[in-house]
Scaffold this motif. Sequence first.
Motif, short mmCIF file in Angstrom:
data_model
loop_
_atom_site.label_atom_id
_atom_site.label_comp_id
_atom_site.label_asym_id
_atom_site.label_seq_id
_atom_site.Cartn_x
_atom_site.Cartn_y
_atom_site.Cartn_z
N LYS A 24 0.83 -1.20 0.00
CA LYS A 24 0.00 0.00 0.00
C LYS A 24 0.87 1.25 0.00
CE LYS A 24 -3.75 -0.48 2.47
NZ LYS A 24 -4.31 -0.71 3.82
N GLU A 242 -2.76 11.93 5.60
CA GLU A 242 -3.72 13.00 5.86
C GLU A 242 -5.12 12.57 5.43
OE1 GLU A 242 -2.96 16.81 3.98
OE2 GLU A 242 -4.71 17.69 4.94
N LEU A 335 -6.75 6.76 -3.02
CA LEU A 335 -6.30 6.28 -1.71
C LEU A 335 -5.60 4.93 -1.76
CD1 LEU A 335 -9.30 7.42 0.47
CD2 LEU A 335 -6.99 8.36 0.47
P1 ADP Z 1 -7.89 -2.09 3.77
O1 ADP Z 1 -6.48 -2.51 3.63
O2 ADP Z 1 -8.69 -2.93 4.71
O3 ADP Z 1 -8.55 -1.83 2.45
P2 ADP Z 1 -7.39 0.73 3.97
O4 ADP Z 1 -6.16 1.15 4.69
O5 ADP Z 1 -7.32 0.70 2.49
O6 ADP Z 1 -7.85 -0.68 4.54
O7 ADP Z 1 -8.54 1.68 4.44
C1 ADP Z 1 -9.90 1.41 4.18
C2 ADP Z 1 -10.62 2.64 3.68
O8 ADP Z 1 -10.50 3.72 4.59
C3 ADP Z 1 -10.08 3.19 2.38
O9 ADP Z 1 -10.57 2.51 1.27
C4 ADP Z 1 -10.61 4.61 2.42
O10 ADP Z 1 -11.94 4.65 1.97
C5 ADP Z 1 -10.55 4.95 3.89
N1 ADP Z 1 -9.35 5.76 4.15
C6 ADP Z 1 -8.12 5.34 4.48
N2 ADP Z 1 -7.28 6.39 4.61
C7 ADP Z 1 -7.98 7.50 4.33
C8 ADP Z 1 -7.67 8.88 4.25
N3 ADP Z 1 -6.45 9.35 4.50
N4 ADP Z 1 -8.68 9.73 3.92
C9 ADP Z 1 -9.92 9.27 3.67
N5 ADP Z 1 -10.28 7.98 3.71
C10 ADP Z 1 -9.32 7.09 4.04
#
Ligand code: ADP
Length: 586
Positions: A24, A242, A335
């Motif tokens: 990621k 952020e 993201l």
């Molecule tokens: P996973 O690995 O379970 O998919 P993520 O780290 O991708 O978990 O986070 C899940 C969701 O959280 C993302 O798809 C996004 O929608 C939201 N998210 C994560 N970081 C941010 C951020 N900085 N701003 C807004 N939404 C976020």
Amino acid sequence: MAANKYVYLFSEGDASMKNLLGGKGANLAEMIGLGMPVPQGFTVTTEACNRYYDDGKKIDSKIEQEIFAGMAQLEKISGKKFGDVKNPLLVSVRSGSRASMPGMMDTILNLGLNDQVVEGFAALTGNPRFAYDSYRRFIQMYSDVVMDVSKKQFEHVIDAMKDEKGIKLDSDFTAEDFKEMVVRFKAYFKEQKGFDFPNDPKDQLIESVTAVFRSWDNPRANVYRRMHNIPYSWGTAVNVQEMVFGNMGDDCGTGVAFSRNPSTGENKLYGEYLINAQGEDVVAGIRTPEQIATLEKVMPAVYKQFADTAKKLENHYKDMQDMEFTIERGKLYMLQTRNGKRTAAAALKVACDLVDEKLITKEEAVAMVDPGTLDALLHPQFEGKALKAAAPIGAGLPASPGAACGKVVFNAEDAVAWHEKGETVILTRLETSPEDIEGMDAAAGILTVRGGMTSHAAVVARGMGRCCVAGCGEITIDEKGKKFTLGGKTIKEGDYISLDGSTGNIYAEKLPTVEAQIGGDFGTLMGWADSVRQLKIRTNADTPRDSKKAVEFGAEGIGLCRTEHMFFESDRIRDMREMILSTTEE
Ligand code: ADP
Ligand code: MG
């Protein structure tokens, strides 16, 4: 690379640093390098995770300092301040190992809020309802991931409030309601843990990073790693990013999309989004998401920018992408991106299409398709819709791929007799032995109670290309009485069951199957494989029938022939046994 650098800004990384930054983090850095709209942040490396374990599950003060230095840089870039009431910087804390481990470690959003900051955040955004909703979400996620108080436990607080206020949907809560919810959540937290919910954002940050490291060693993660051969020593990275907000109003939203259809491979954006929602809402199933195609009508400019970005990412990674995005006040943010998981059929189509589009070579296309998944395409499968609606009554080992549906019989003779009458049968046995071969051949599928992936039933079924579910120990079988029970259901001779040899699932119903579809892409890809391969392919065959099938599939000779299998033929096995047991040489 400097030794012992544990924190990298996204602007310092790239996709080649996956081992250090996790998938990621490396891909977020790469997208930033490509000039794509990605919220800034930094990654705490997988080496920091390993240090954490080496140091007896403690975050070293040097690493802690680097994290806060990273935070200071992020404050500079964003022009906001972490923990500040007037202009607060809020972040997400996201896990990310080298290999994708979906759903293994949860994400914390809206970190940086506390009782004071939330007031400032409300004033700054001019939207107290949004501010308090964000805060109560943070309390839930932080409690869940860091403090072992599950998100679900807070639901009864929400439900009680809904009852009191006579409302049905979360969207009916007012700012005051969310404010009160925060108070109740904190009271519930204290009741559970015996101490107050932490109010210092710095503590919250370090505790969250620690929780991600800790989750690398939880039982769920360990089981998943063992199943997928992911070494423990890889560790996980942590991304601090952020926040952007998809839940500030109707010009906001969040979604997930593939650059192509992951089931069929069709070259068309495929995915879902929700207006006015945050991260987990899309998968949580609270509201039904919209198809990505409708975004084109709702926000045409954003849609176009997203579609262009998806194409750019495909061209860059030369593969289908699985992406996560958020729209804040009409502005798109990416993201996450990664190469998308796909069905075997989609893998073939995508590989062939990418060659047609001149993005990859034929050799790359061959290397891109996982040969293990192709096996499923050579066998019948259940019809997709029917399979979705069906619930298995139990499962055994997925011993030989393919799907089969038929009437249950309990011995080889019945299997042959019923088959000759034109019935499709499933041969169900405690275990099989060489005498059962003819019955196994007459059956569409084989189910056994005992035996593993190398049991007689499994080995013979694979050789025949016959669907087999083996070793379902939960079955109570009465071979003489011709019935068995599983999952509270009793199945008698002649009842229909369905077996999925690719998953091991057993269904007490008649599920329609579709024949193997060795379409054009399959042939094309195998042709490319033939033109570059150096190995010659010989078959493992013991009978004329096996040899014929092997030649059809392109075998160039026989590599292994086990003579004892020849003795198993029904007209020979008796003679063999008589010979072994005979007392005279004649
Ligand atoms: P996973 O690995 O379970 O998919 P993520 O780290 O991708 O978990 O986070 C899940 C969701 O959280 C993302 O798809 C996004 O929608 C939201 N998210 C994560 N970081 C941010 C951020 N900085 N701003 C807004 N939404 C976020
Ligand atoms: Mg994700």
